[in-house]
Design an enzyme around this catalytic site. Structure first.
Site, PDB file in Angstrom:
ATOM      1  N   VAL A   1     -12.398  35.343 -17.448  1.00  0.00           N
ATOM      2  CA  VAL A   1     -12.997  34.619 -16.336  1.00  0.00           C
ATOM      3  C   VAL A   1     -12.142  34.735 -15.078  1.00  0.00           C
ATOM      4  O   VAL A   1     -12.634  35.037 -13.993  1.00  0.00           O
ATOM      5  CB  VAL A   1     -13.215  33.133 -16.696  1.00  0.00           C
TER       6      VAL A   1
ATOM      7  N   ARG B   1       0.597  34.349 -18.324  1.00  0.00           N
ATOM      8  CA  ARG B   1       1.631  34.318 -19.357  1.00  0.00           C
ATOM      9  C   ARG B   1       2.300  35.676 -19.532  1.00  0.00           C
ATOM     10  O   ARG B   1       3.464  35.750 -19.902  1.00  0.00           O
ATOM     11  CB  ARG B   1       1.017  33.876 -20.690  1.00  0.00           C
ATOM     12  N   ARG B   2       1.550  36.757 -19.303  1.00  0.00           N
ATOM     13  CA  ARG B   2       2.091  38.101 -19.500  1.00  0.00           C
ATOM     14  C   ARG B   2       2.087  38.859 -18.172  1.00  0.00           C
ATOM     15  O   ARG B   2       1.108  39.527 -17.835  1.00  0.00           O
ATOM     16  CB  ARG B   2       1.266  38.849 -20.548  1.00  0.00           C
TER      17      ARG B   2
ATOM     18  N   ILE C   1     -25.201  28.509 -15.519  1.00  0.00           N
ATOM     19  CA  ILE C   1     -26.368  27.657 -15.284  1.00  0.00           C
ATOM     20  C   ILE C   1     -25.979  26.451 -14.434  1.00  0.00           C
ATOM     21  O   ILE C   1     -25.092  25.682 -14.817  1.00  0.00           O
ATOM     22  CB  ILE C   1     -26.964  27.156 -16.613  1.00  0.00           C
TER      23      ILE C   1
ATOM     24  N   GLU D   1     -15.339  34.964 -31.220  1.00  0.00           N
ATOM     25  CA  GLU D   1     -13.905  35.198 -31.189  1.00  0.00           C
ATOM     26  C   GLU D   1     -13.415  35.601 -32.582  1.00  0.00           C
ATOM     27  O   GLU D   1     -14.107  35.413 -33.585  1.00  0.00           O
ATOM     28  CB  GLU D   1     -13.179  33.920 -30.749  1.00  0.00           C
TER      29      GLU D   1
ATOM     30  N   LYS E   1     -18.943  19.856 -24.625  1.00  0.00           N
ATOM     31  CA  LYS E   1     -19.939  19.922 -23.556  1.00  0.00           C
ATOM     32  C   LYS E   1     -20.884  18.722 -23.613  1.00  0.00           C
ATOM     33  O   LYS E   1     -21.278  18.183 -22.563  1.00  0.00           O
ATOM     34  CB  LYS E   1     -20.721  21.237 -23.664  1.00  0.00           C
TER      35      LYS E   1
END
Length: 429
Positions: free
Chosen positions: A16, A47-48, A137, A191, A206
């Site tokens: 994102v 972080r990297r 949305i 994932e 949510k």
């Protein structure tokens, strides 16, 4: 147009965050025209730092997110790192040092949104989070602003794309849960560890956010009843089809009929094929909002992914930027009703119950007696039997969930009931 740019700090540059940075660059002129001032990416916390990030000046990369939000010249912080900490501390620190915040952090908002709201109000800053629910949305802003003069009674919807993809595949192909999950993983919809999605944690977060906004009361993640879809079988899907239904993982937030409490829940449910939510396919999301004056509204679109979620983030960025230039802030927390959240046992639902029973006379009468003793009315019954074994499918009328749960436990005690093959709620009627 003001020439001095609004400075933006980006916390996180994953799927994102990288899209947010890209759109800020490629659409810079349009964003400036819409806000009334240029926007400048002033720093990116990651972080990297060694990872190559195309289109982002390496000089902007830092691993010290705390120092970035404390700079004092940052106007807006965009938080897309997720999780509870360090996100909560970084957001409150940003408020303390003069920045407003745009966040996509559903877990933090559901767990401790009250702290974030209070910090934003204390320091006169904005907290916007359209991207936290249902991706691209527009849903949060309609609830917070467009329907602010109305009374919302119910929010019902599909708010997790991964689970919708899995159930869609199970319905269309007849595949079992494991096979559908494997396909979702291979296509990038699930994932490597899909627990948050398939066990309903993502949808529950949510639901907590939506219920709090819709009913003007505080609803936390722990208040939301949650069931995942890991126990949904191909047989459940086939049974739903015979009923003219399909199965969806639904987030359901309701105001009680007397208006004195609310409920929030996430679980698989059968819904009629005639219901608009039944036609929501693949990884799409759709949410129904039912209010007294506006009636029934439906919001539909892609509920996840880098570009769709970034679209919602940038929409908030424009709104917060406009507020900044005007010296104003948008809506904060509205929790004036202070309504209690009722337990799942008080919720009135219908059930679809599939029983494995002995194929002999009197079984149906025994089962019907158990339902009657618990005050649960039977709508339909379907029985099939062969070679001394039978299946009995019962669909109930609406009754308190606690009564239905008690009925199921009593059925398990009958000698003629070999087992409860499946239990599922029926919604959308």
């Amino acid at each position: 147009m003001r020439t001095r740019p609004l400075k933006v700090a980006l916390l996180g540059c994953g799927v994102v965050g990288s899209e947010v940075a890209r759109i800020m660059t490629t659409h810079a002129d349009d964003l400036a025209a819409r806000i009334g001032a240029p926007v400048e990416l002033a720093g990116v916390a990651v972080r990297r730092p060694s990872k190559v990030r195309e289109g982002i000046d390496p000089a902007l990369i830092t691993t010290d997110a705390t120092a970035l939000v404390k700079r004092g010249d940052i106007d807006i912080v965009v938080e897309v790192i997720g999780g509870i900490e360090p996100a909560r501390t970084l957001i409150t620190t940003a408020f303390e040092h003069g920045a407003s915040v745009v966040s996509a952090n559903k877990a933090l908002l559901a767990e401790d949104g009250a702290t974030l709201y209070a910090a934003a109000e204390q320091h006169g800053r904005d907290l916007y989070f359209e991207a936290a629910v249902a991706g691209a949305i527009p849903l949060i802003r309609p609830l917070r602003e467009s329907l602010a003069g109305d009374k919302v009674n119910r929010v019902l919807g599909i708010v997790n794309g991964t689970t919708n993809f899995i159930l869609d595949r199970m319905e269309r192909s007849g595949a079992g849960y494991s096979e559908a999950l494997d396909e979702a993983t291979a296509l990038g919809y699930a994932e490597a560890d899909p627990t948050a999605d398939v066990e309903g944690f993502d949808a529950a977060a949510k639901a907590a956010i939506l219920a709090g906004i819709a009913f003007h009361t505080r609803v936390r993640l722990d208040d939301v009843y949650r069931e995942g879809l890991t126990e949904v079988t191909a047989a459940d899907m086939a049974s739903a089809k015979r009923m003219g239904c399909t199965v969806k993982l639904l987030a359901i937030c309701e105001r009680a009929a007397d208006g004195q409490s609310v409920t929030a829940r996430v679980h698989p449910a059968m819904i009629p094929l005639s219901h608009p939510l039944a036609s929501v396919r693949e990884a799409y999301n759709a949410v129904f909002v039912e209010s007294e004056a506006a009636g029934q509204l439906m919001f539909y679109g892609p509920g996840a992914g880098g570009a769709p979620t970034a679209s919602a983030v940038l929409g908030d960025l424009v709104a917060v930027g406009r507020n900044k230039l005007a010296g104003a802030t948008g809506p904060g927390e509205s929790a004036y009703t202070q309504l209690p959240v009722s337990p799942m046992g008080d919720v009135v639902t219908r059930y679809h119950i599939s029983l494995d029973v002995a194929d002999k006379p009197g079984v149906l009468a025994q089962v019907a007696t158990v339902f009657a003793e618990h005050g649960v009315s039977i709508d339909t019954v379907r029985q099939q039997g062969k070679d001394g074994e039978a299946s009995l499918v019962v669909v109930t009328h609406r009754a308190p969930d606690a009564a239905l749960s008690g009925t199921v436990e009593a059925l398990r005690q009958l000698d003629t009931v070999r087992g409860v093959a499946s239990i599922m709620r029926v919604e959308g009627e």
